[in-house]
Design a protein around this motif. Structure first.
Motif, PDB file in Angstrom:
ATOM      1  N   UNK A  58       0.795  -1.278   0.032  1.00 43.20           N
ATOM      2  CA  UNK A  58      -0.077  -0.094  -0.061  1.00 43.20           C
ATOM      3  C   UNK A  58       0.657   1.515  -0.112  1.00 43.20           C
ATOM      4  N   UNK A  59       0.062   2.507   0.048  1.00 39.62           N
ATOM      5  CA  UNK A  59       1.203   3.627  -0.213  1.00 39.62           C
ATOM      6  C   UNK A  59       1.497   4.075   1.490  1.00 39.62           C
ATOM      7  N   UNK A  74      -4.682   1.381   0.392  1.00 41.40           N
ATOM      8  CA  UNK A  74      -4.231   0.504   1.655  1.00 41.40           C
ATOM      9  C   UNK A  74      -3.552  -0.915   1.162  1.00 41.40           C
ATOM     10  N   UNK A  75      -2.859  -1.315   2.085  1.00 44.96           N
ATOM     11  CA  UNK A  75      -2.061  -2.507   1.726  1.00 44.96           C
ATOM     12  C   UNK A  75      -3.123  -3.747   1.568  1.00 44.96           C
ATOM     13  N   UNK A  76      -2.757  -4.526   0.583  1.00 43.25           N
ATOM     14  CA  UNK A  76      -3.826  -5.761   0.406  1.00 43.25           C
ATOM     15  C   UNK A  76      -3.062  -7.158   0.835  1.00 43.25           C
ATOM     16  N   UNK A  77      -1.906  -6.868   1.600  1.00 42.36           N
ATOM     17  CA  UNK A  77      -0.824  -7.931   1.990  1.00 42.36           C
ATOM     18  C   UNK A  77      -1.162  -8.704   3.339  1.00 42.36           C
ATOM     19  N   UNK A  78      -2.364  -8.063   3.874  1.00 39.98           N
ATOM     20  CA  UNK A  78      -2.925  -8.743   5.115  1.00 39.98           C
ATOM     21  C   UNK A  78      -2.525  -7.778   6.204  1.00 39.98           C
ATOM     22  N   UNK A  79      -1.714  -6.853   6.035  1.00 39.56           N
ATOM     23  CA  UNK A  79      -1.417  -5.945   7.194  1.00 39.56           C
ATOM     24  C   UNK A  79      -2.617  -4.958   7.403  1.00 39.56           C
ATOM     25  N   UNK A  80      -3.467  -4.531   6.579  1.00 33.81           N
ATOM     26  CA  UNK A  80      -4.491  -3.937   6.627  1.00 33.81           C
ATOM     27  C   UNK A  80      -5.774  -4.608   6.930  1.00 33.81           C
ATOM     28  N   UNK A  81      -7.027  -4.319   6.346  1.00 36.70           N
ATOM     29  CA  UNK A  81      -8.349  -5.078   6.627  1.00 36.70           C
ATOM     30  C   UNK A  81      -8.970  -5.617   5.328  1.00 36.70           C
ATOM     31  N   UNK A  82      -8.158  -5.700   4.314  1.00 39.68           N
ATOM     32  CA  UNK A  82      -8.584  -6.527   3.143  1.00 39.68           C
ATOM     33  C   UNK A  82      -9.611  -7.730   3.413  1.00 39.68           C
ATOM     34  N   UNK A  83      -8.788  -8.638   4.277  1.00 40.33           N
ATOM     35  CA  UNK A  83      -9.139  -9.904   4.634  1.00 40.33           C
ATOM     36  C   UNK A  83     -10.265  -9.822   5.541  1.00 40.33           C
ATOM     37  N   UNK A  84     -10.900  -8.908   5.953  1.00 39.52           N
ATOM     38  CA  UNK A  84     -12.119  -8.857   6.723  1.00 39.52           C
ATOM     39  C   UNK A  84     -13.399  -8.944   5.435  1.00 39.52           C
ATOM     40  N   UNK A  85     -13.047  -8.677   4.005  1.00 29.85           N
ATOM     41  CA  UNK A  85     -14.246  -8.712   3.321  1.00 29.85           C
ATOM     42  C   UNK A  85     -14.252 -10.061   2.797  1.00 29.85           C
ATOM     43  N   UNK A  86     -15.597 -10.304   2.340  1.00 29.81           N
ATOM     44  CA  UNK A  86     -15.809 -11.499   1.520  1.00 29.81           C
ATOM     45  C   UNK A  86     -15.217 -11.443   0.163  1.00 29.81           C
ATOM     46  N   UNK A  87     -15.183 -12.588  -0.605  1.00 34.27           N
ATOM     47  CA  UNK A  87     -14.652 -12.423  -1.980  1.00 34.27           C
ATOM     48  C   UNK A  87     -15.799 -11.669  -2.743  1.00 34.27           C
ATOM     49  N   UNK A  88     -16.829 -11.790  -2.346  1.00 36.08           N
ATOM     50  CA  UNK A  88     -17.979 -10.995  -3.160  1.00 36.08           C
ATOM     51  C   UNK A  88     -17.660  -9.464  -3.175  1.00 36.08           C
ATOM     52  N   UNK A  89     -17.507  -9.319  -1.967  1.00 35.93           N
ATOM     53  CA  UNK A  89     -17.314  -7.617  -1.791  1.00 35.93           C
ATOM     54  C   UNK A  89     -16.065  -7.246  -2.475  1.00 35.93           C
ATOM     55  N   UNK A  90     -14.948  -8.130  -2.215  1.00 36.57           N
ATOM     56  CA  UNK A  90     -13.646  -7.529  -3.001  1.00 36.57           C
ATOM     57  C   UNK A  90     -13.799  -7.519  -4.616  1.00 36.57           C
ATOM     58  N   UNK A  91     -14.686  -8.743  -5.031  1.00 35.23           N
ATOM     59  CA  UNK A  91     -14.696  -8.863  -6.480  1.00 35.23           C
ATOM     60  C   UNK A  91     -15.296  -7.452  -6.797  1.00 35.23           C
ATOM     61  N   UNK A  92     -16.410  -6.942  -6.115  1.00 32.76           N
ATOM     62  CA  UNK A  92     -17.245  -5.742  -6.623  1.00 32.76           C
ATOM     63  C   UNK A  92     -16.206  -4.778  -6.632  1.00 32.76           C
ATOM     64  N   UNK A  93     -15.478  -4.579  -5.475  1.00 27.91           N
ATOM     65  CA  UNK A  93     -14.686  -3.138  -5.204  1.00 27.91           C
ATOM     66  C   UNK A  93     -13.752  -3.120  -6.470  1.00 27.91           C
ATOM     67  N   UNK A  94     -13.150  -4.350  -6.772  1.00 24.11           N
ATOM     68  CA  UNK A  94     -12.149  -4.423  -7.977  1.00 24.11           C
ATOM     69  C   UNK A  94     -12.880  -4.124  -9.322  1.00 24.11           C
ATOM     70  N   UNK A 128      -3.447 -12.063  -4.294  1.00 26.30           N
ATOM     71  CA  UNK A 128      -3.635 -11.273  -2.975  1.00 26.30           C
ATOM     72  C   UNK A 128      -3.513 -12.217  -1.754  1.00 26.30           C
ATOM     73  N   UNK A 129      -4.224 -13.021  -2.016  1.00 26.58           N
ATOM     74  CA  UNK A 129      -4.472 -14.024  -0.658  1.00 26.58           C
ATOM     75  C   UNK A 129      -3.306 -14.853  -0.641  1.00 26.58           C
ATOM     76  N   UNK A 130      -2.516 -14.916  -1.501  1.00 25.40           N
ATOM     77  CA  UNK A 130      -1.230 -15.780  -1.188  1.00 25.40           C
ATOM     78  C   UNK A 130      -0.173 -15.069  -0.363  1.00 25.40           C
ATOM     79  N   UNK A 131      -0.573 -13.897   0.011  1.00 21.02           N
ATOM     80  CA  UNK A 131       0.318 -12.909   0.758  1.00 21.02           C
ATOM     81  C   UNK A 131      -0.214 -12.992   2.287  1.00 21.02           C
ATOM     82  N   UNK A 132      -1.262 -13.508   2.379  1.00 21.78           N
ATOM     83  CA  UNK A 132      -1.853 -13.655   3.788  1.00 21.78           C
ATOM     84  C   UNK A 132      -1.553 -14.550   4.896  1.00 21.78           C
ATOM     85  N   UNK A 133      -1.362 -14.352   5.963  1.00 22.42           N
ATOM     86  CA  UNK A 133      -1.102 -15.669   6.951  1.00 22.42           C
ATOM     87  C   UNK A 133      -2.393 -16.400   7.024  1.00 22.42           C
ATOM     88  N   UNK A 134      -1.961 -17.787   7.470  1.00 20.58           N
ATOM     89  CA  UNK A 134      -2.976 -18.713   7.218  1.00 20.58           C
ATOM     90  C   UNK A 134      -4.088 -18.668   8.128  1.00 20.58           C
TER      91      UNK A 134
END
Ligand code: HEC
Length: 146
Positions: A58-59, A74-94, A128-134
């Protein structure tokens, strides 16, 4: 208003008012396919890295605002809150960007519906998900199961 709260309200608005439909994909999107992750990486580098950075960090000082008064990427690597959103929401944002999801949105996250197919968006999500912890990954999968 507190910026984090602000962000959550934003997502809440999107989740409750978004009535866009898109080709149904296979949710949840996993990070199991190395090939698809590589595809996602190429697309990410081309379309997203300029703002979210090559390493997805992220910036700099992303919780602040840029010179135009807009939120920063924002960061997409798991240090932000991207992982709080479902696939459907993320897909729509993108796909649609906040621009089409929120009335009078003036920020910088525009949609990529002209450039990316639904499949390509999901390759990027897998990458993107390949950057998140388990732990984050498993949680996000659990909220994305349809
Ligand atoms: C011109 C800069 C820019 C580009 C290019 C860009 N983004 Fe963004 N993105 C942003 C900004 C800024 C935000 C925060 C939006 C806001 O809050 O107004 C954001 C937010 C997001 C979010 C929400 C993240 C979260 O944690 O809630 C996701 C997901 C996202 N972008 C994915 C992508 C993807 C995938 C691409 C490439 C296809 C991309 N972005 C390209 C600027 C950009």
């Amino acid at each position: 208003m507190n910026k984090i709260l602000n962000h959550f309200l934003l997502i809440l608005i999107i989740s409750s008012h978004a009535t866009f439909s898109f080709a149904s994909n296979h949710y949840p999107i996993t990070r199991e396919s190395k090939l698809n992750n590589e595809r996602g990486k190429l697309l990410y580098t081309q379309y997203c890295a300029s703002c979210h950075q090559v390493n997805l960090s992220g910036a700099e000082d992303w919780k602040g605002y840029d010179a135009d008064g807009h939120r920063k990427a924002p960061p997409l690597n798991g240090t932000g809150h991207t992982w709080h959103h479902s696939d459907e929401t993320l897909h729509q944002i993108i796909k649609y960007g906040f621009a089409k999801l929120i009335k009078n949105y003036e920020g910088k996250m525009i949609g990529f519906e002209e450039d990316l197919s639904d499949k390509e968006i999901d390759y990027i999500l897998g990458f993107i998900k390949s950057h998140w912890n388990d732990e984050y990954y498993d949680h996000q999968i659990s909220i994305s199961i349809k």
